[in-house]
Design a protein around this motif. Structure first.
Motif, PDB file in Angstrom:
ATOM      1  N   LYS A  60       0.838  -1.192   0.000  1.00  0.00           N
ATOM      2  CA  LYS A  60       0.000   0.000   0.000  1.00  0.00           C
ATOM      3  C   LYS A  60       0.876   1.246   0.000  1.00  0.00           C
ATOM      4  O   LYS A  60       1.794   1.374   0.796  1.00  0.00           O
ATOM      5  CB  LYS A  60      -0.903   0.009   1.230  1.00  0.00           C
ATOM      6  N   HIS A  61       0.572   2.179  -0.897  1.00  0.00           N
ATOM      7  CA  HIS A  61       1.281   3.436  -0.972  1.00  0.00           C
ATOM      8  C   HIS A  61       0.278   4.565  -0.751  1.00  0.00           C
ATOM      9  O   HIS A  61      -0.838   4.516  -1.264  1.00  0.00           O
ATOM     10  CB  HIS A  61       1.973   3.594  -2.328  1.00  0.00           C
ATOM     11  N   VAL A  62       0.670   5.552   0.024  1.00  0.00           N
ATOM     12  CA  VAL A  62      -0.198   6.681   0.329  1.00  0.00           C
ATOM     13  C   VAL A  62       0.488   7.943  -0.147  1.00  0.00           C
ATOM     14  O   VAL A  62       1.657   8.187   0.164  1.00  0.00           O
ATOM     15  CB  VAL A  62      -0.482   6.770   1.848  1.00  0.00           C
ATOM     16  N   ASP A  63      -0.242   8.766  -0.896  1.00  0.00           N
ATOM     17  CA  ASP A  63       0.292  10.039  -1.350  1.00  0.00           C
ATOM     18  C   ASP A  63       0.350  11.015  -0.179  1.00  0.00           C
ATOM     19  O   ASP A  63      -0.456  10.949   0.748  1.00  0.00           O
ATOM     20  CB  ASP A  63      -0.578  10.631  -2.461  1.00  0.00           C
ATOM     21  N   ILE A  64       1.283  11.945  -0.239  1.00  0.00           N
ATOM     22  CA  ILE A  64       1.442  12.952   0.803  1.00  0.00           C
ATOM     23  C   ILE A  64       0.140  13.733   0.995  1.00  0.00           C
ATOM     24  O   ILE A  64      -0.275  14.005   2.118  1.00  0.00           O
ATOM     25  CB  ILE A  64       2.595  13.928   0.468  1.00  0.00           C
ATOM     26  N   GLU A  65      -0.526  14.071  -0.093  1.00  0.00           N
ATOM     27  CA  GLU A  65      -1.779  14.834  -0.003  1.00  0.00           C
ATOM     28  C   GLU A  65      -2.825  14.061   0.794  1.00  0.00           C
ATOM     29  O   GLU A  65      -3.635  14.652   1.508  1.00  0.00           O
ATOM     30  CB  GLU A  65      -2.312  15.154  -1.397  1.00  0.00           C
ATOM     31  N   ASP A  66      -2.838  12.734   0.679  1.00  0.00           N
ATOM     32  CA  ASP A  66      -3.823  11.919   1.399  1.00  0.00           C
ATOM     33  C   ASP A  66      -3.512  11.833   2.893  1.00  0.00           C
ATOM     34  O   ASP A  66      -4.373  11.465   3.684  1.00  0.00           O
ATOM     35  CB  ASP A  66      -3.880  10.517   0.804  1.00  0.00           C
ATOM     36  N   MET A  67      -2.278  12.142   3.287  1.00  0.00           N
ATOM     37  CA  MET A  67      -1.903  12.099   4.711  1.00  0.00           C
ATOM     38  C   MET A  67      -2.332  13.358   5.460  1.00  0.00           C
ATOM     39  O   MET A  67      -2.409  13.345   6.682  1.00  0.00           O
ATOM     40  CB  MET A  67      -0.382  11.950   4.851  1.00  0.00           C
ATOM     41  N   ASN A  68      -2.589  14.422   4.759  1.00  0.00           N
ATOM     42  CA  ASN A  68      -2.955  15.687   5.389  1.00  0.00           C
ATOM     43  C   ASN A  68      -4.422  15.644   5.811  1.00  0.00           C
ATOM     44  O   ASN A  68      -5.292  15.592   4.961  1.00  0.00           O
ATOM     45  CB  ASN A  68      -2.706  16.844   4.415  1.00  0.00           C
ATOM     46  N   PRO A  69      -4.717  15.691   7.110  1.00  0.00           N
ATOM     47  CA  PRO A  69      -6.117  15.581   7.567  1.00  0.00           C
ATOM     48  C   PRO A  69      -6.950  16.806   7.221  1.00  0.00           C
ATOM     49  O   PRO A  69      -8.169  16.762   7.300  1.00  0.00           O
ATOM     50  CB  PRO A  69      -5.983  15.414   9.072  1.00  0.00           C
ATOM     51  N   TRP A  70      -6.322  17.937   6.863  1.00  0.00           N
ATOM     52  CA  TRP A  70      -7.065  19.150   6.568  1.00  0.00           C
ATOM     53  C   TRP A  70      -7.293  19.363   5.089  1.00  0.00           C
ATOM     54  O   TRP A  70      -7.897  20.362   4.693  1.00  0.00           O
ATOM     55  CB  TRP A  70      -6.316  20.367   7.148  1.00  0.00           C
TER      56      TRP A  70
END
Length: 72
Positions: A60-70
């Protein structure tokens, strides 16, 4: 048994045999814990979180944008 003396500034020298046992080198962080019984536990923190890099394998890979809760 190793022994050292605390100075008026609250400093002490860690005996050589203790430094060797802890693998403590200049820059090593020591964590001090006092138990309710009054015993002292000292741990040398010689590894950083960076030493864990690559230890977990995942597809599983997560983009940086998807890590930002805001982000919307």
């Amino acid at each position: 048994m190793a022994r050292s003396t605390v100075t008026s500034k609250g400093q002490t020298t860690i005996p050589a045999e203790v430094r060797a046992a802890l693998h403590a080198e200049p820059g090593t962080c020591l964590e001090w814990h006092v138990t309710p019984e009054g015993d002292v536990i000292v741990r040398a923190k010689t590894l950083s979180i960076l030493h864990l890099a690559g230890t977990l394998k995942t597809e599983k890979h997560v983009d940086i944008e998807d890590m930002n809760p805001w982000s919307s």
